[in-house]
Design a protein around this motif. Structure first.
Motif, PDB file in Angstrom:
ATOM      1  N   LYS A   1     -24.909  24.576   0.186  1.00 54.75           N
ATOM      2  CA  LYS A   1     -23.673  23.951   0.679  1.00 54.75           C
ATOM      3  C   LYS A   1     -23.832  22.398   0.763  1.00 54.75           C
ATOM      4  CE  LYS A   1     -21.110  27.976   0.486  1.00 54.75           C
ATOM      5  NZ  LYS A   1     -22.357  29.001   0.294  1.00 54.75           N
ATOM      6  N   GLY A   2     -22.845  21.589   0.335  1.00 58.62           N
ATOM      7  CA  GLY A   2     -23.025  20.389   0.857  1.00 58.62           C
ATOM      8  C   GLY A   2     -22.674  20.177   2.233  1.00 58.62           C
ATOM      9  N   GLY A   3     -22.906  18.858   2.598  1.00 61.59           N
ATOM     10  CA  GLY A   3     -22.355  18.350   4.059  1.00 61.59           C
ATOM     11  C   GLY A   3     -20.736  18.185   4.207  1.00 61.59           C
ATOM     12  N   GLN A   4     -20.385  18.051   5.251  1.00 66.39           N
ATOM     13  CA  GLN A   4     -18.936  17.670   5.374  1.00 66.39           C
ATOM     14  C   GLN A   4     -18.538  16.361   4.787  1.00 66.39           C
ATOM     15  OE1 GLN A   4     -16.603  19.572   6.855  1.00 66.39           O
ATOM     16  NE2 GLN A   4     -18.309  21.310   6.863  1.00 66.39           N
ATOM     17  N   PRO A   5     -17.570  16.227   3.741  1.00 69.85           N
ATOM     18  CA  PRO A   5     -17.096  14.994   3.071  1.00 69.85           C
ATOM     19  C   PRO A   5     -16.424  14.134   4.142  1.00 69.85           C
ATOM     20  CG  PRO A   5     -15.567  16.392   2.726  1.00 69.85           C
ATOM     21  CD  PRO A   5     -16.495  17.287   3.681  1.00 69.85           C
ATOM     22  N   THR A   6     -16.537  12.656   3.644  1.00 65.17           N
ATOM     23  CA  THR A   6     -15.543  11.675   3.980  1.00 65.17           C
ATOM     24  C   THR A   6     -14.181  12.046   3.458  1.00 65.17           C
ATOM     25  OG1 THR A   6     -17.395  10.085   4.116  1.00 65.17           O
ATOM     26  CG2 THR A   6     -15.127   9.440   4.127  1.00 65.17           C
ATOM     27  N   VAL A   7     -13.267  12.058   4.374  1.00 69.97           N
ATOM     28  CA  VAL A   7     -11.716  12.222   3.987  1.00 69.97           C
ATOM     29  C   VAL A   7     -11.131  11.006   4.410  1.00 69.97           C
ATOM     30  CG1 VAL A   7      -9.795  13.541   3.893  1.00 69.97           C
ATOM     31  CG2 VAL A   7     -12.103  14.750   4.065  1.00 69.97           C
ATOM     32  N   THR A   8     -10.685   9.967   3.465  1.00 69.46           N
ATOM     33  CA  THR A   8      -9.659   9.009   3.720  1.00 69.46           C
ATOM     34  C   THR A   8      -8.283   9.242   3.551  1.00 69.46           C
ATOM     35  OG1 THR A   8     -11.593   7.584   3.410  1.00 69.46           O
ATOM     36  CG2 THR A   8      -9.466   6.518   3.407  1.00 69.46           C
ATOM     37  N   ALA A   9      -7.228   9.261   4.128  1.00 69.81           N
ATOM     38  CA  ALA A   9      -5.889   9.420   3.856  1.00 69.81           C
ATOM     39  C   ALA A   9      -5.206   8.175   4.203  1.00 69.81           C
ATOM     40  CB  ALA A   9      -5.494  10.677   4.545  1.00 69.81           C
ATOM     41  N   LYS A  10      -4.472   7.495   3.257  1.00 62.66           N
ATOM     42  CA  LYS A  10      -3.581   6.618   3.479  1.00 62.66           C
ATOM     43  C   LYS A  10      -1.904   6.748   3.065  1.00 62.66           C
ATOM     44  CE  LYS A  10      -3.964   3.321   0.291  1.00 62.66           C
ATOM     45  NZ  LYS A  10      -4.516   2.135  -0.388  1.00 62.66           N
ATOM     46  N   ILE A  11      -1.283   6.619   3.925  1.00 63.32           N
ATOM     47  CA  ILE A  11       0.235   6.395   3.676  1.00 63.32           C
ATOM     48  C   ILE A  11       0.663   5.409   3.051  1.00 63.32           C
ATOM     49  CG2 ILE A  11       2.560   6.716   4.494  1.00 63.32           C
ATOM     50  CD1 ILE A  11       1.391   7.958   6.940  1.00 63.32           C
ATOM     51  N   MET A  12       1.134   5.389   1.847  1.00 62.50           N
ATOM     52  CA  MET A  12       1.623   4.125   0.896  1.00 62.50           C
ATOM     53  C   MET A  12       2.932   3.852   1.350  1.00 62.50           C
ATOM     54  SD  MET A  12       0.208   6.174  -2.437  1.00 62.50           S
ATOM     55  CE  MET A  12      -0.058   4.635  -3.441  1.00 62.50           C
ATOM     56  N   TRP A  13       3.376   2.951   2.367  1.00 59.12           N
ATOM     57  CA  TRP A  13       4.374   2.688   2.939  1.00 59.12           C
ATOM     58  C   TRP A  13       5.333   1.906   1.790  1.00 59.12           C
ATOM     59  CZ3 TRP A  13       5.944   5.715   6.636  1.00 59.12           C
ATOM     60  CH2 TRP A  13       4.979   5.990   7.797  1.00 59.12           C
ATOM     61  N   ASP A  14       4.688   1.305   0.979  1.00 58.68           N
ATOM     62  CA  ASP A  14       5.325   0.294   0.068  1.00 58.68           C
ATOM     63  C   ASP A  14       6.045   1.166  -1.015  1.00 58.68           C
ATOM     64  OD1 ASP A  14       3.059   1.281  -0.783  1.00 58.68           O
ATOM     65  OD2 ASP A  14       2.938  -0.244  -2.603  1.00 58.68           O
ATOM     66  N   ARG A  15       5.857   2.521  -0.997  1.00 59.27           N
ATOM     67  CA  ARG A  15       6.766   3.539  -1.746  1.00 59.27           C
ATOM     68  C   ARG A  15       7.500   4.343  -1.224  1.00 59.27           C
ATOM     69  NH1 ARG A  15       1.978   5.665  -5.593  1.00 59.27           N
ATOM     70  NH2 ARG A  15       3.808   6.921  -6.385  1.00 59.27           N
ATOM     71  N   ARG A  16       7.854   3.983   0.074  1.00 66.89           N
ATOM     72  CA  ARG A  16       8.573   4.643   1.055  1.00 66.89           C
ATOM     73  C   ARG A  16       9.951   4.978   0.397  1.00 66.89           C
ATOM     74  NH1 ARG A  16      12.043   3.516   5.516  1.00 66.89           N
ATOM     75  NH2 ARG A  16      12.369   4.955   7.158  1.00 66.89           N
ATOM     76  N   ILE A  17      10.465   6.128   0.608  1.00 66.34           N
ATOM     77  CA  ILE A  17      12.071   6.464   0.186  1.00 66.34           C
ATOM     78  C   ILE A  17      12.751   7.092   1.274  1.00 66.34           C
ATOM     79  CG2 ILE A  17      13.506   7.810  -1.279  1.00 66.34           C
ATOM     80  CD1 ILE A  17      10.873   7.661  -3.250  1.00 66.34           C
ATOM     81  N   VAL A  18      14.079   6.358   1.517  1.00 67.82           N
ATOM     82  CA  VAL A  18      14.936   6.912   2.597  1.00 67.82           C
ATOM     83  C   VAL A  18      15.924   7.983   1.814  1.00 67.82           C
ATOM     84  CG1 VAL A  18      16.958   6.208   4.083  1.00 67.82           C
ATOM     85  CG2 VAL A  18      14.820   4.756   3.688  1.00 67.82           C
ATOM     86  N   GLU A  19      15.916   9.014   2.281  1.00 70.91           N
ATOM     87  CA  GLU A  19      16.450  10.119   1.567  1.00 70.91           C
ATOM     88  C   GLU A  19      17.988  10.153   2.311  1.00 70.91           C
ATOM     89  OE1 GLU A  19      14.231  13.474   1.916  1.00 70.91           O
ATOM     90  OE2 GLU A  19      12.338  12.844   0.861  1.00 70.91           O
ATOM     91  N   SER A  20      18.276  10.095   3.555  1.00 75.10           N
ATOM     92  CA  SER A  20      19.618  10.294   4.173  1.00 75.10           C
ATOM     93  C   SER A  20      19.527   9.484   5.348  1.00 75.10           C
ATOM     94  CB  SER A  20      19.623  11.587   4.257  1.00 75.10           C
ATOM     95  OG  SER A  20      19.158  12.117   5.285  1.00 75.10           O
TER      96      SER A  20
END
Length: 344
Positions: free
Chosen positions: A177-196
Protein backbone atom coordinates in the motif's frame (compact mmCIF):
# COMPACT_ATOMS: atom_id res chain seq x y z
CA UNK A 1 -7.00 25.81 0.38
CA UNK A 2 -6.19 22.76 2.45
CA UNK A 3 -3.22 20.43 2.29
CA UNK A 4 -3.18 17.19 4.19
CA UNK A 5 0.63 16.91 4.43
CA UNK A 6 3.86 16.89 2.44
CA UNK A 7 4.10 14.23 -0.27
CA UNK A 8 7.85 13.64 0.30
CA UNK A 9 8.83 9.99 0.30
CA UNK A 10 11.49 9.31 2.89
CA UNK A 11 12.96 6.70 5.19
CA UNK A 12 14.64 7.43 8.53
CA UNK A 13 16.88 4.65 9.78
CA UNK A 14 18.19 4.22 13.33
CA UNK A 15 21.19 2.50 14.84
CA UNK A 16 19.22 0.80 17.63
CA UNK A 17 15.71 -0.48 18.22
CA UNK A 18 12.92 1.91 19.30
CA UNK A 19 14.44 4.71 17.18
CA UNK A 20 17.49 5.21 19.38
CA UNK A 21 21.12 5.89 18.62
CA UNK A 22 22.47 7.49 15.45
CA UNK A 23 20.06 8.09 12.58
CA UNK A 24 20.06 9.05 8.92
CA UNK A 25 17.33 10.19 6.55
CA UNK A 26 17.08 9.28 2.86
CA UNK A 27 14.72 10.37 0.08
CA UNK A 28 16.24 8.34 -2.76
CA UNK A 29 17.82 4.93 -3.31
CA UNK A 30 21.02 4.03 -1.46
CA UNK A 31 22.93 1.26 -3.30
CA UNK A 32 25.54 0.88 -0.57
CA UNK A 33 24.96 2.12 2.99
CA UNK A 34 28.65 1.80 3.81
CA UNK A 35 29.32 4.70 1.45
CA UNK A 36 27.25 6.91 3.79
CA UNK A 37 28.67 5.37 6.99
CA UNK A 38 25.56 3.42 7.90
CA UNK A 39 26.09 -0.12 6.64
CA UNK A 40 24.91 -3.17 8.61
CA UNK A 41 23.76 -1.18 11.63
CA UNK A 42 20.04 -0.49 11.13
CA UNK A 43 17.76 -1.82 13.89
CA UNK A 44 14.61 0.33 13.51
CA UNK A 45 13.17 2.72 10.94
CA UNK A 46 10.35 5.08 10.02
CA UNK A 47 8.77 5.32 6.56
CA UNK A 48 6.88 8.32 5.20
CA UNK A 49 5.04 7.99 1.88
CA UNK A 50 5.78 5.10 -0.48
CA UNK A 51 7.14 1.77 0.85
CA UNK A 52 10.86 1.02 0.92
CA UNK A 53 12.80 -2.21 0.33
CA UNK A 54 15.73 -3.11 2.58
CA UNK A 55 18.30 -5.51 1.11
CA UNK A 56 20.80 -7.82 2.74
CA UNK A 57 23.56 -6.97 0.24
CA UNK A 58 24.67 -3.82 -1.61
CA UNK A 59 23.20 -2.91 -5.00
CA UNK A 60 19.79 -4.29 -4.01
CA UNK A 61 20.89 -7.90 -3.93
CA UNK A 62 20.02 -10.83 -1.68
CA UNK A 63 17.15 -11.23 0.76
CA UNK A 64 14.87 -8.20 0.96
CA UNK A 65 12.14 -6.96 3.27
CA UNK A 66 9.45 -4.38 2.51
CA UNK A 67 8.31 -1.64 4.90
CA UNK A 68 5.17 0.43 4.39
CA UNK A 69 4.48 3.87 5.82
CA UNK A 70 4.68 3.89 9.60
CA UNK A 71 7.03 3.37 12.52
CA UNK A 72 8.88 0.07 12.76
CA UNK A 73 10.51 -0.34 16.17
CA UNK A 74 12.35 -3.46 15.00
CA UNK A 75 13.45 -4.75 11.60
CA UNK A 76 13.81 -8.29 10.28
CA UNK A 77 17.34 -7.82 8.91
CA UNK A 78 18.69 -6.60 12.24
CA UNK A 79 22.14 -5.03 11.72
CA UNK A 80 22.29 -6.60 8.24
CA UNK A 81 20.77 -4.02 5.88
CA UNK A 82 23.24 -2.95 3.19
CA UNK A 83 21.10 -1.09 0.62
CA UNK A 84 17.76 0.74 0.44
CA UNK A 85 15.37 1.18 -2.48
CA UNK A 86 12.21 3.26 -2.78
CA UNK A 87 9.16 1.57 -4.32
CA UNK A 88 8.19 3.93 -7.13
CA UNK A 89 5.42 1.88 -8.76
CA UNK A 90 1.83 3.09 -8.84
CA UNK A 91 0.27 1.00 -6.06
CA UNK A 92 -3.36 1.81 -6.83
CA UNK A 93 -5.46 -0.86 -8.56
CA UNK A 94 -2.85 -3.65 -8.24
CA UNK A 95 -3.06 -6.83 -10.30
CA UNK A 96 -1.04 -10.06 -10.51
CA UNK A 97 -1.69 -13.27 -12.42
CA UNK A 98 -0.57 -16.56 -10.86
CA UNK A 99 -0.10 -19.65 -13.02
CA UNK A 100 -0.40 -23.29 -12.03
CA UNK A 101 2.71 -24.39 -13.95
CA UNK A 102 6.05 -22.91 -14.91
CA UNK A 103 6.34 -20.69 -18.00
CA UNK A 104 2.83 -19.27 -17.42
CA UNK A 105 1.03 -22.45 -18.31
CA UNK A 106 -1.90 -24.31 -16.82
CA UNK A 107 -4.76 -22.83 -14.83
CA UNK A 108 -4.31 -19.13 -13.98
CA UNK A 109 -5.72 -16.86 -11.28
CA UNK A 110 -5.96 -13.06 -11.53
CA UNK A 111 -5.72 -11.33 -8.13
CA UNK A 112 -6.42 -7.64 -7.45
CA UNK A 113 -6.47 -7.54 -3.63
CA UNK A 114 -4.93 -9.23 -0.61
CA UNK A 115 -5.87 -12.90 -0.77
CA UNK A 116 -5.37 -15.85 1.56
CA UNK A 117 -5.02 -18.71 -0.89
CA UNK A 118 -5.71 -21.27 1.84
CA UNK A 119 -9.38 -20.46 1.30
CA UNK A 120 -9.24 -21.24 -2.43
CA UNK A 121 -8.34 -24.04 -4.82
CA UNK A 122 -5.10 -22.26 -5.68
CA UNK A 123 -3.29 -22.79 -2.37
CA UNK A 124 0.26 -24.12 -2.84
CA UNK A 125 -0.27 -24.44 -6.60
CA UNK A 126 1.45 -21.41 -8.16
CA UNK A 127 4.65 -22.02 -10.13
CA UNK A 128 5.00 -18.75 -12.10
CA UNK A 129 3.50 -15.26 -12.27
CA UNK A 130 3.21 -11.97 -14.21
CA UNK A 131 2.70 -8.65 -12.38
CA UNK A 132 0.46 -6.29 -14.31
CA UNK A 133 0.30 -3.50 -11.69
CA UNK A 134 1.71 -2.70 -8.27
CA UNK A 135 4.23 -4.49 -6.04
CA UNK A 136 3.22 -7.78 -4.42
CA UNK A 137 4.49 -9.89 -1.54
CA UNK A 138 4.04 -13.64 -2.15
CA UNK A 139 4.10 -15.46 1.20
CA UNK A 140 5.09 -19.01 1.95
CA UNK A 141 2.40 -19.37 4.64
CA UNK A 142 -1.11 -17.90 5.13
CA UNK A 143 -1.79 -14.74 7.11
CA UNK A 144 1.45 -13.10 5.89
CA UNK A 145 3.67 -15.63 7.60
CA UNK A 146 7.01 -17.09 6.66
CA UNK A 147 9.38 -16.13 3.86
CA UNK A 148 8.05 -13.95 1.05
CA UNK A 149 9.05 -13.07 -2.49
CA UNK A 150 8.76 -9.45 -3.71
CA UNK A 151 7.12 -9.28 -7.15
CA UNK A 152 7.26 -5.86 -8.82
CA UNK A 153 5.23 -4.27 -11.61
CA UNK A 154 6.15 -5.33 -15.13
CA UNK A 155 8.17 -8.33 -13.97
CA UNK A 156 7.70 -11.99 -14.84
CA UNK A 157 8.94 -15.03 -12.95
CA UNK A 158 8.66 -18.11 -15.19
CA UNK A 159 9.71 -20.69 -12.61
CA UNK A 160 9.41 -20.68 -8.80
CA UNK A 161 11.72 -23.69 -8.48
CA UNK A 162 15.06 -21.80 -8.33
CA UNK A 163 13.60 -19.18 -5.98
CA UNK A 164 14.32 -20.62 -2.52
CA UNK A 165 12.49 -23.77 -3.59
CA UNK A 166 9.21 -21.78 -3.67
CA UNK A 167 7.41 -23.93 -6.24
CA UNK A 168 3.88 -24.89 -5.11
CA UNK A 169 4.31 -23.09 -1.78
CA UNK A 170 2.56 -19.74 -2.23
CA UNK A 171 -0.28 -19.44 0.32
CA UNK A 172 -0.89 -15.70 0.67
CA UNK A 173 -0.56 -12.65 -1.62
CA UNK A 174 -0.45 -9.05 -0.46
CA UNK A 175 -0.20 -5.83 -2.53
CA UNK A 176 1.95 -3.13 -0.94
CA UNK A 177 0.00 0.00 0.00
CA UNK A 178 1.16 3.51 -0.77
CA UNK A 179 1.53 6.14 1.91
CA UNK A 180 -1.10 8.71 2.72
CA UNK A 181 -1.33 11.17 -0.19
CA UNK A 182 -1.30 14.94 -0.32
CA UNK A 183 -4.86 16.26 -0.67
CA UNK A 184 -5.38 19.87 -1.77
CA UNK A 185 -8.90 21.31 -1.91
CA UNK A 186 -9.64 24.76 -3.32
CA UNK A 187 -13.00 26.54 -3.43
CA UNK A 188 -13.29 28.37 -6.76
CA UNK A 189 -14.91 31.55 -5.48
CA UNK A 190 -14.73 33.24 -8.90
CA UNK A 191 -17.35 30.75 -10.10
CA UNK A 192 -19.68 31.20 -7.13
CA UNK A 193 -23.40 31.12 -7.98
CA UNK A 194 -26.13 32.73 -5.87
CA UNK A 195 -29.05 30.33 -6.14
CA UNK A 196 -31.63 32.29 -4.14
CA UNK A 197 -32.12 35.28 -1.82
CA UNK A 198 -34.93 35.87 0.62
CA UNK A 199 -35.65 38.18 3.53
CA UNK A 200 -36.80 36.76 6.85
CA UNK A 201 -38.16 38.80 9.78
CA UNK A 202 -36.33 37.53 12.87
CA UNK A 203 -37.68 40.08 15.35
CA UNK A 204 -40.40 42.70 15.49
CA UNK A 205 -40.72 45.49 18.04
CA UNK A 206 -43.61 47.96 18.43
CA UNK A 207 -43.75 51.26 20.27
CA UNK A 208 -46.77 53.61 20.68
CA UNK A 209 -46.54 57.28 21.67
CA UNK A 210 -49.96 58.71 22.66
CA UNK A 211 -48.52 61.95 24.08
CA UNK A 212 -48.05 65.35 22.48
CA UNK A 213 -44.26 65.06 22.84
CA UNK A 214 -41.59 63.12 21.04
CA UNK A 215 -40.44 60.11 23.03
CA UNK A 216 -37.33 57.97 23.00
CA UNK A 217 -38.32 54.45 22.04
CA UNK A 218 -35.69 52.57 24.03
CA UNK A 219 -32.95 53.17 26.54
CA UNK A 220 -30.68 50.57 24.91
CA UNK A 221 -28.75 51.52 21.79
CA UNK A 222 -28.45 48.05 20.24
CA UNK A 223 -29.43 44.39 20.33
CA UNK A 224 -27.47 41.25 19.42
CA UNK A 225 -28.87 38.55 17.14
CA UNK A 226 -27.46 35.16 16.19
CA UNK A 227 -27.10 34.24 12.53
CA UNK A 228 -26.54 30.68 11.32
CA UNK A 229 -24.68 29.49 8.24
CA UNK A 230 -24.99 25.90 7.08
CA UNK A 231 -22.02 24.62 5.07
CA UNK A 232 -21.94 21.34 3.20
CA UNK A 233 -19.90 19.58 0.53
CA UNK A 234 -20.67 16.89 -2.00
CA UNK A 235 -18.75 15.31 -4.86
CA UNK A 236 -19.77 16.43 -8.31
CA UNK A 237 -20.48 12.90 -9.46
CA UNK A 238 -22.14 10.31 -7.25
CA UNK A 239 -19.48 7.78 -8.32
CA UNK A 240 -16.60 10.02 -7.21
CA UNK A 241 -15.08 9.22 -3.85
CA UNK A 242 -11.65 9.36 -2.28
CA UNK A 243 -10.55 7.32 0.69
CA UNK A 244 -8.70 10.20 2.36
CA UNK A 245 -10.26 12.85 4.56
CA UNK A 246 -9.38 16.49 4.01
CA UNK A 247 -10.14 19.96 5.33
CA UNK A 248 -12.04 22.53 3.30
CA UNK A 249 -11.21 26.01 4.57
CA UNK A 250 -14.19 28.25 3.90
CA UNK A 251 -12.85 31.25 5.80
CA UNK A 252 -10.40 31.82 8.68
CA UNK A 253 -13.04 30.69 11.19
CA UNK A 254 -14.74 27.85 9.33
CA UNK A 255 -13.11 24.52 8.56
CA UNK A 256 -15.25 21.85 6.91
CA UNK A 257 -13.89 18.32 7.46
CA UNK A 258 -14.75 15.96 4.62
CA UNK A 259 -14.56 12.27 5.60
CA UNK A 260 -15.55 9.17 3.70
CA UNK A 261 -18.79 7.70 4.98
CA UNK A 262 -19.87 10.81 6.91
CA UNK A 263 -22.29 13.63 6.13
CA UNK A 264 -20.07 16.43 4.92
CA UNK A 265 -21.69 19.43 6.65
CA UNK A 266 -21.16 21.85 9.48
CA UNK A 267 -22.87 24.87 11.05
CA UNK A 268 -21.34 28.13 12.20
CA UNK A 269 -23.08 30.64 14.47
CA UNK A 270 -22.28 34.36 14.43
CA UNK A 271 -23.60 37.29 16.41
CA UNK A 272 -24.64 40.54 14.77
CA UNK A 273 -25.22 43.77 16.68
CA UNK A 274 -28.11 45.90 15.40
CA UNK A 275 -28.42 49.56 16.36
CA UNK A 276 -31.84 50.38 17.86
CA UNK A 277 -32.02 54.12 18.79
CA UNK A 278 -35.30 55.59 17.62
CA UNK A 279 -37.55 58.52 18.35
CA UNK A 280 -41.34 58.18 18.24
CA UNK A 281 -43.17 61.30 17.05
CA UNK A 282 -46.25 62.46 19.02
CA UNK A 283 -49.35 60.35 18.52
CA UNK A 284 -47.50 57.78 16.41
CA UNK A 285 -46.81 54.08 16.33
CA UNK A 286 -43.31 52.84 15.58
CA UNK A 287 -42.73 49.37 14.18
CA UNK A 288 -39.17 48.05 14.00
CA UNK A 289 -38.48 44.90 12.01
CA UNK A 290 -35.15 43.07 12.27
CA UNK A 291 -34.64 41.46 8.87
CA UNK A 292 -32.17 38.75 7.95
CA UNK A 293 -31.14 38.30 4.34
CA UNK A 294 -30.78 34.57 3.70
CA UNK A 295 -28.55 33.71 0.74
CA UNK A 296 -28.22 30.23 -0.75
CA UNK A 297 -25.06 29.90 -2.81
CA UNK A 298 -22.71 27.29 -4.26
CA UNK A 299 -19.19 27.15 -5.68
CA UNK A 300 -17.19 24.38 -7.37
CA UNK A 301 -14.33 22.75 -5.46
CA UNK A 302 -11.20 21.38 -7.11
CA UNK A 303 -9.60 18.47 -5.23
CA UNK A 304 -6.13 17.29 -6.20
CA UNK A 305 -4.99 13.97 -4.71
CA UNK A 306 -1.25 13.45 -5.20
CA UNK A 307 0.34 10.12 -4.40
CA UNK A 308 3.98 9.46 -5.18
CA UNK A 309 4.11 12.60 -7.31
CA UNK A 310 1.17 11.53 -9.48
CA UNK A 311 -1.81 13.91 -9.18
CA UNK A 312 -5.44 12.98 -9.71
CA UNK A 313 -8.13 15.67 -9.90
CA UNK A 314 -11.74 15.27 -8.84
CA UNK A 315 -14.41 17.92 -8.41
CA UNK A 316 -16.98 18.67 -5.76
CA UNK A 317 -19.38 21.44 -4.81
CA UNK A 318 -19.45 23.66 -1.73
CA UNK A 319 -22.96 24.77 -0.73
CA UNK A 320 -24.02 27.27 1.92
CA UNK A 321 -27.19 28.80 3.32
CA UNK A 322 -26.18 31.98 5.11
CA UNK A 323 -28.06 34.65 7.07
CA UNK A 324 -25.19 36.97 7.96
CA UNK A 325 -26.77 40.15 6.59
CA UNK A 326 -29.02 41.56 9.34
CA UNK A 327 -30.55 45.06 9.31
CA UNK A 328 -33.55 46.99 10.61
CA UNK A 329 -36.60 48.47 8.98
CA UNK A 330 -38.47 51.34 10.63
CA UNK A 331 -42.16 52.02 9.96
CA UNK A 332 -43.88 55.05 11.56
CA UNK A 333 -47.61 55.62 11.22
CA UNK A 334 -49.94 58.06 12.99
CA UNK A 335 -52.53 57.02 15.55
CA UNK A 336 -55.82 58.65 16.36
CA UNK A 337 -55.90 61.33 19.01
CA UNK A 338 -58.27 60.95 21.93
CA UNK A 339 -60.63 63.43 20.34
CA UNK A 340 -60.68 61.14 17.26
CA UNK A 341 -58.86 63.70 15.13
CA UNK A 342 -56.31 61.77 13.16
CA UNK A 343 -52.89 63.11 12.47
CA UNK A 344 -52.22 63.20 8.74
Amino acid sequence: MSTRRSCMNKIIVYEYEDFKGLSKEFTSDVPDLRSVDFGDCISSLKVIGQPWLCFLHPNYKGLAHAYEEGEHKQVDLHDQISSLQLVTEDLENPQITLYEHANYEGVSKVITEETNLVYSYFNDKASSHIVQKGTWLLYEHPNRKGWYYIAREGTKLPNYGPVFNFDNKCSHVYPLKGGQPTVTAKIMWDRRIVESERHVVVDEINGINTTDFEQTFTTTSSRVYESVTRHNFKFKLSTQRISESFNLNVDPRTNLVVEKGHIDSTITVDKSEVTMPAKIPPHSELNIQVIMKVVTASAPVEIIVSRNGKPKTVFGEYHSVSGHNINTKYIVKPIERKNNVQIQ
